[in-house]
Design an enzyme around this catalytic site. Structure first.
Site, PDB file in Angstrom:
ATOM      1  N   ASP A  85      32.372  13.814   1.417  1.00  0.00           N
ATOM      2  CA  ASP A  85      33.478  14.460   0.677  1.00  0.00           C
ATOM      3  C   ASP A  85      33.488  15.807   0.580  1.00  0.00           C
ATOM      4  OD1 ASP A  85      34.053  11.880  -0.400  1.00  0.00           O
ATOM      5  OD2 ASP A  85      32.915  11.970  -2.256  1.00  0.00           O
ATOM      6  N   ASP A 123      34.847   1.801   0.218  1.00  0.00           N
ATOM      7  CA  ASP A 123      34.036   2.711  -0.371  1.00  0.00           C
ATOM      8  C   ASP A 123      32.986   2.119  -1.336  1.00  0.00           C
ATOM      9  OD1 ASP A 123      33.223   5.353  -1.543  1.00  0.00           O
ATOM     10  OD2 ASP A 123      35.328   5.832  -2.640  1.00  0.00           O
TER      11      ASP A 123
HETATM   12  C1  DGJ Z   1      34.656   8.525  -3.061  1.00  0.00           C
HETATM   13  C2  DGJ Z   1      35.062   8.886  -1.728  1.00  0.00           C
HETATM   14  O1  DGJ Z   1      34.346   9.488  -0.852  1.00  0.00           O
HETATM   15  C3  DGJ Z   1      36.447   9.806  -1.816  1.00  0.00           C
HETATM   16  O2  DGJ Z   1      37.062  10.171  -0.691  1.00  0.00           O
HETATM   17  C4  DGJ Z   1      37.535   8.964  -2.828  1.00  0.00           C
HETATM   18  O3  DGJ Z   1      37.754   7.680  -2.058  1.00  0.00           O
HETATM   19  C5  DGJ Z   1      36.703   8.423  -4.013  1.00  0.00           C
HETATM   20  N1  DGJ Z   1      35.438   8.051  -3.889  1.00  0.00           N
HETATM   21  C6  DGJ Z   1      37.861   7.444  -4.673  1.00  0.00           C
HETATM   22  O4  DGJ Z   1      37.113   7.186  -5.942  1.00  0.00           O
END
Ligand code: DGJ
Length: 743
Positions: free
Chosen positions: A549, A479
């Site tokens: 997301d 991430d």
């Molecule tokens: C952002 C990501 O896109 C999410 O899927 C998740 O992993 C969060 N960060 C976790 O902090």
């Protein structure tokens, strides 16, 4: 496929069966552009393409004549200030303050295959007969600066990869302040420009406009390719559509600050370019040093935008993505993020994993919150060791327990970041990117580690490798949740501060590469607050990327549709989540959520125990379907049929290589009533094959490919009248998956 050089005219012709790329050594020794497009014959002379009439108020290169002005010549890699007034492909700031250069042809070489780019991701060949490469060496005599223009033409793909390598052969250090990867002068401006723009939760929306005289561009200054713009643009003829017409795609294999720009001059010549964003960029090149630009890939299609996308899909799926997972079926995963966020115990995780296993999931992924003091956003980033209070057996213990259930185990990292409240920050406060004596801005209470410094990357590598060595980890979600501000590195002198954004990306690629090398069987999925770094650069290291997301099934149709213009289905991480949806608070049918997500690297983002028994059965069926068809969905030829940006219906389909099988996805956003009879014209089938139309395991009839493509597949639903009681009604956010099988 081949490369011809005509010694008499100085013309180069790169070609395969379908495309041609023509350029020539101009009279002044610089490289001129002649043509890029559909294949034309090899001829002795394409001289008529060099047009340079006298035009008032132009400047001319040669004394006593009025015919050779770079302003009016189409060029290969132009510079500013020697009679061309348009935006250049390169600029070099010299010690005396001058930015004028004059790179002239010296020599060229051509060879089979394609070279790797040191420290940078790039497309590749598996055998030398897949591509031909041309390297043209040019030199600026005064500066003793050399520049090599590198071109690879692929045999089976209508694509040309380009990059440029600079070498300082002189005695003077200089600053490269602009070095695009590709510049292309096109003879007219009859194009529409298509870009992929958005923000968090709505990445890569399709935006189209007519090219205009002047400069139009998209770019990133964020230190990442970004949610906001993508390093990919299309120039299409206004009459071209998804299925026919002339289309060119320009894609930069890079994850940092980029610029994609078209400048149309007042003679309607279009100069297209793509590369590292020159804004804020400079690279100090000392004698003996080299600078290599990232690679750009340009694709030509005479078969509309689907034709262009299909070329990118094949190329990026099989000759950019690499390694163990490239051709393997991707595991159905379940990620705990939306199921628990930071609120979990080992017991809770194991319970979620147990339910996942029961329904057919293959990989359990533990997301954020497993390490150090990280129980929320404010602390722990940078300290990559397990929180032993939450996970008494550590990651090692947990991964073994998950594996003992018959599941693979995956883990989340955000390796480029640090919280101030962390051991790492306390020990190395100067390891964050920040400008001395100025305020350092945060994003999500975190700061960006200075990956331009090798010691920082080394330290992180050792920490993460230790966990990977001692635990059973099959997958990593990588991430990256904020962009770079106050960019400055304590590790470099003043004259090199313009390099930091790019050096950061080189450090990122280096870390990925080292982890890929030591742990070749780990499946990497890149992520940046959803789809904030969905670019070809990262696909080289991580064959899949978390697309967004936003997991709402309706919004996802747009995001996946837009993403599909450049990126293959296999690269799009796509999960079913709970409703009401956590991003939109919208409820969509579970079937629709699955039908959208199965056109991606499929998974779940929820606790299955929260579903009803009936819903669990739907989940089991979705997983059975994905396991049965994922190979076809990921490797078949993908067609966009109906755009979510244009109406109430979205549709796409994949067709197997032998055309014997296909899968069609058909989505209706809002339900309607008493409406027209509908048909959907399919694509890519064999006209003569008879296909069974199978929906939810029921054979609903057989039709020839020619019927389905010309008359269309009947999609009329209950809304074509008042739905009779008992007939299966449709609803808002409705979906269908139709499997076509030939006899
Ligand atoms: C952002 C990501 O896109 C999410 O899927 C998740 O992993 C969060 N960060 C976790 O902090």
């Amino acid at each position: 496929m081949g490369i011809n050089f005509n010694k008499n005219t100085g013309e180069f012709h790169l070609y395969n069966d379908n495309i041609s790329y023509l350029m020539k050594i101009m009279r002044n020794g610089q490289m001129g552009q002649l043509y890029f497009g559909k294949r034309v014959p090899q001829k002795d002379n394409y001289d008529y393409l060099t047009e340079n009439r006298y035009r008032p108020v132009s400047a001319y290169v040669y004394d006593n004549e009025y015919s050779f002005s770079l302003e009016h010549l189409k060029q290969e890699y132009p510079s500013y200030g020697t009679t061309d007034f348009r935006m250049p492909a390169l600029e070099i700031l010299q010690q005396n303050g001058s930015r004028i250069t004059d790179f002239k042809y010296v020599s060229h070489k051509q060879y089979k295959g394609k070279p790797a780019l040191k420290g940078l991701p790039a497309t590749y060949t598996e055998s030398d007969d897949e591509a031909d490469t041309l390297e043209i060496l040019l030199r600026d005599e005064l500066l003793q600066a050399e520049m090599t223009l590198i071109y690879t033409v692929f045999g089976k793909e209508n694509a040309i990869a380009r990059s440029v390598c600079f070498e300082n052969k002189g005695k003077e250090k200089y600053q490269i302040t602009r070095a695009m990867s590709l510049s292309l002068d096109l003879p007219d401006d009859e194009y529409e420009w298509v870009q992929f723009s958005g923000a968090w939760g709505r990445e890569r929306y399709v935006k189209t406009r007519r090219l205009q005289q002047g400069v139009q561009s998209v770019s990133s200054t964020r230190g990442a390719s970004s949610h906001h713009q993508n390093p990919f643009v299309i120039l299409k003829r206004p009459t071209a559509d998804e299925f026919q017409g002339e289309v060119m795609g320009f894609s930069l294999v890079y994850s940092g600050n980029f610029l994609a720009q078209a400048e149309v001059d007042t003679y309607n010549v279009t100069r297209m370019m793509i590369g590292i964003n020159p804004f804020g960029f400079s690279w100090c090149l000392s004698p003996g040093e080299e600078f290599q630009t990232p690679e750009a890939v340009m694709v030509y299609s005479a078969e509309g935008m689907n034709g262009m996308s299909q070329t990118f899909h094949r190329l990026y799926r099989t000759r950019l993505a690499r390694g163990y997972w490239r051709d393997k079926e991707r595991p159905v995963l379940l990620n705990n993020w939306e199921a628990t966020y930071f609120d979990f115990t080992e017991e809770k995780l194991l319970e979620i994993a147990k339910n996942a296993k029961a329904d057919g999931v293959e990989l359990f992924v533990l997301d954020d919150g497993w390490f150090s003091t990280r129980c929320g956003e404010t602390s722990g980033l940078g300290d990559w060791w397990p929180n032993m209070e939450r996970l008494p057996g550590g990651i090692k213990g947990l991964s073994e327990k998950v594996e003992a259930m018959g599941l693979k185990f995956g883990l989340w990292f955000e390796l480029e970041m640090v919280n101030r409240d962390s051991e790492l920050y306390r020990a190395h406060p100067d390891w964050i990117l920040h400008t001395p004596n100025r305020h350092a801005s945060h994003g999500r209470k975190q700061y960006v580690l200075d990956f331009s410094r090798k010691e920082v990357v080394d330290y992180i590598y050792e920490m993460v490798a230790k966990i990977l060595r001692e635990s059973k980890i099959s997958y990593i979600k990588w991430d990256m949740n904020r962009n770079i501000t106050e960019c400055f590195s304590a590790g470099y002198p003043a004259e090199q501060q313009g390099e930091i954004f790019h050096r950061y990306i080189l450090g990122l690629y280096d870390l990925y590469d080292r982890l890929n090398t030591e742990f070749p069987e780990i499946l990497f999925e890149s992520c940046a607050s959803g789809g904030g770094r969905f670019d070809p650069g990262l696909l080289y290291y991580a064959p899949q990327c978390w697309t967004s997301d936003d997991t709402d099934a309706s919004e996802r149709q747009k995001i996946q549709y837009g993403t599909s213009y450049a990126y293959p289905v296999s690269s799009m991480g796509a999960h079913v989540s709970i409703t009401p949806n956590h991003q939109l608070n919208r409820s969509t049918p579970l079937k629709t959520r699955g039908d959208v997500a199965c056109f991606g690297a499929f998974g779940y983002e929820l606790d299955l125990a929260k579903l009803t028994a009936e819903e669990r059965e739907v989940v089991r069926e979705q997983i059975r379907f994905v396991k049965k068809y994922r190979k076809l969905i990921h490797t078949g030829t993908f067609y966009r049929l109906l755009s979510p940006f244009e109406g109430n219906f979205t549709s796409w389909m994949v067709v197997s290589e032998d055309k014997k099988q296909a899968i069609v996805a058909y989505f209706k956003t809002l339900n309607d009533v008493n409406r027209e009879y509908r048909k959907l014209r399919l694509k890519g089938l064999d006209e003569n094959l008879l296909y069974h139309i199978i929906e939810e395991e029921t054979d609903t009839g057989s039709f020839y490919g020619s019927e389905l493509m010309n008359i269309g597949m009947v999609t009329t639903d209950a809304s074509a009248g008042e739905a009779p009681i008992g007939e299966k009604a449709c609803c808002d956010f409705w979906s269908r998956i139709i499997v076509l099988k030939s006899e």
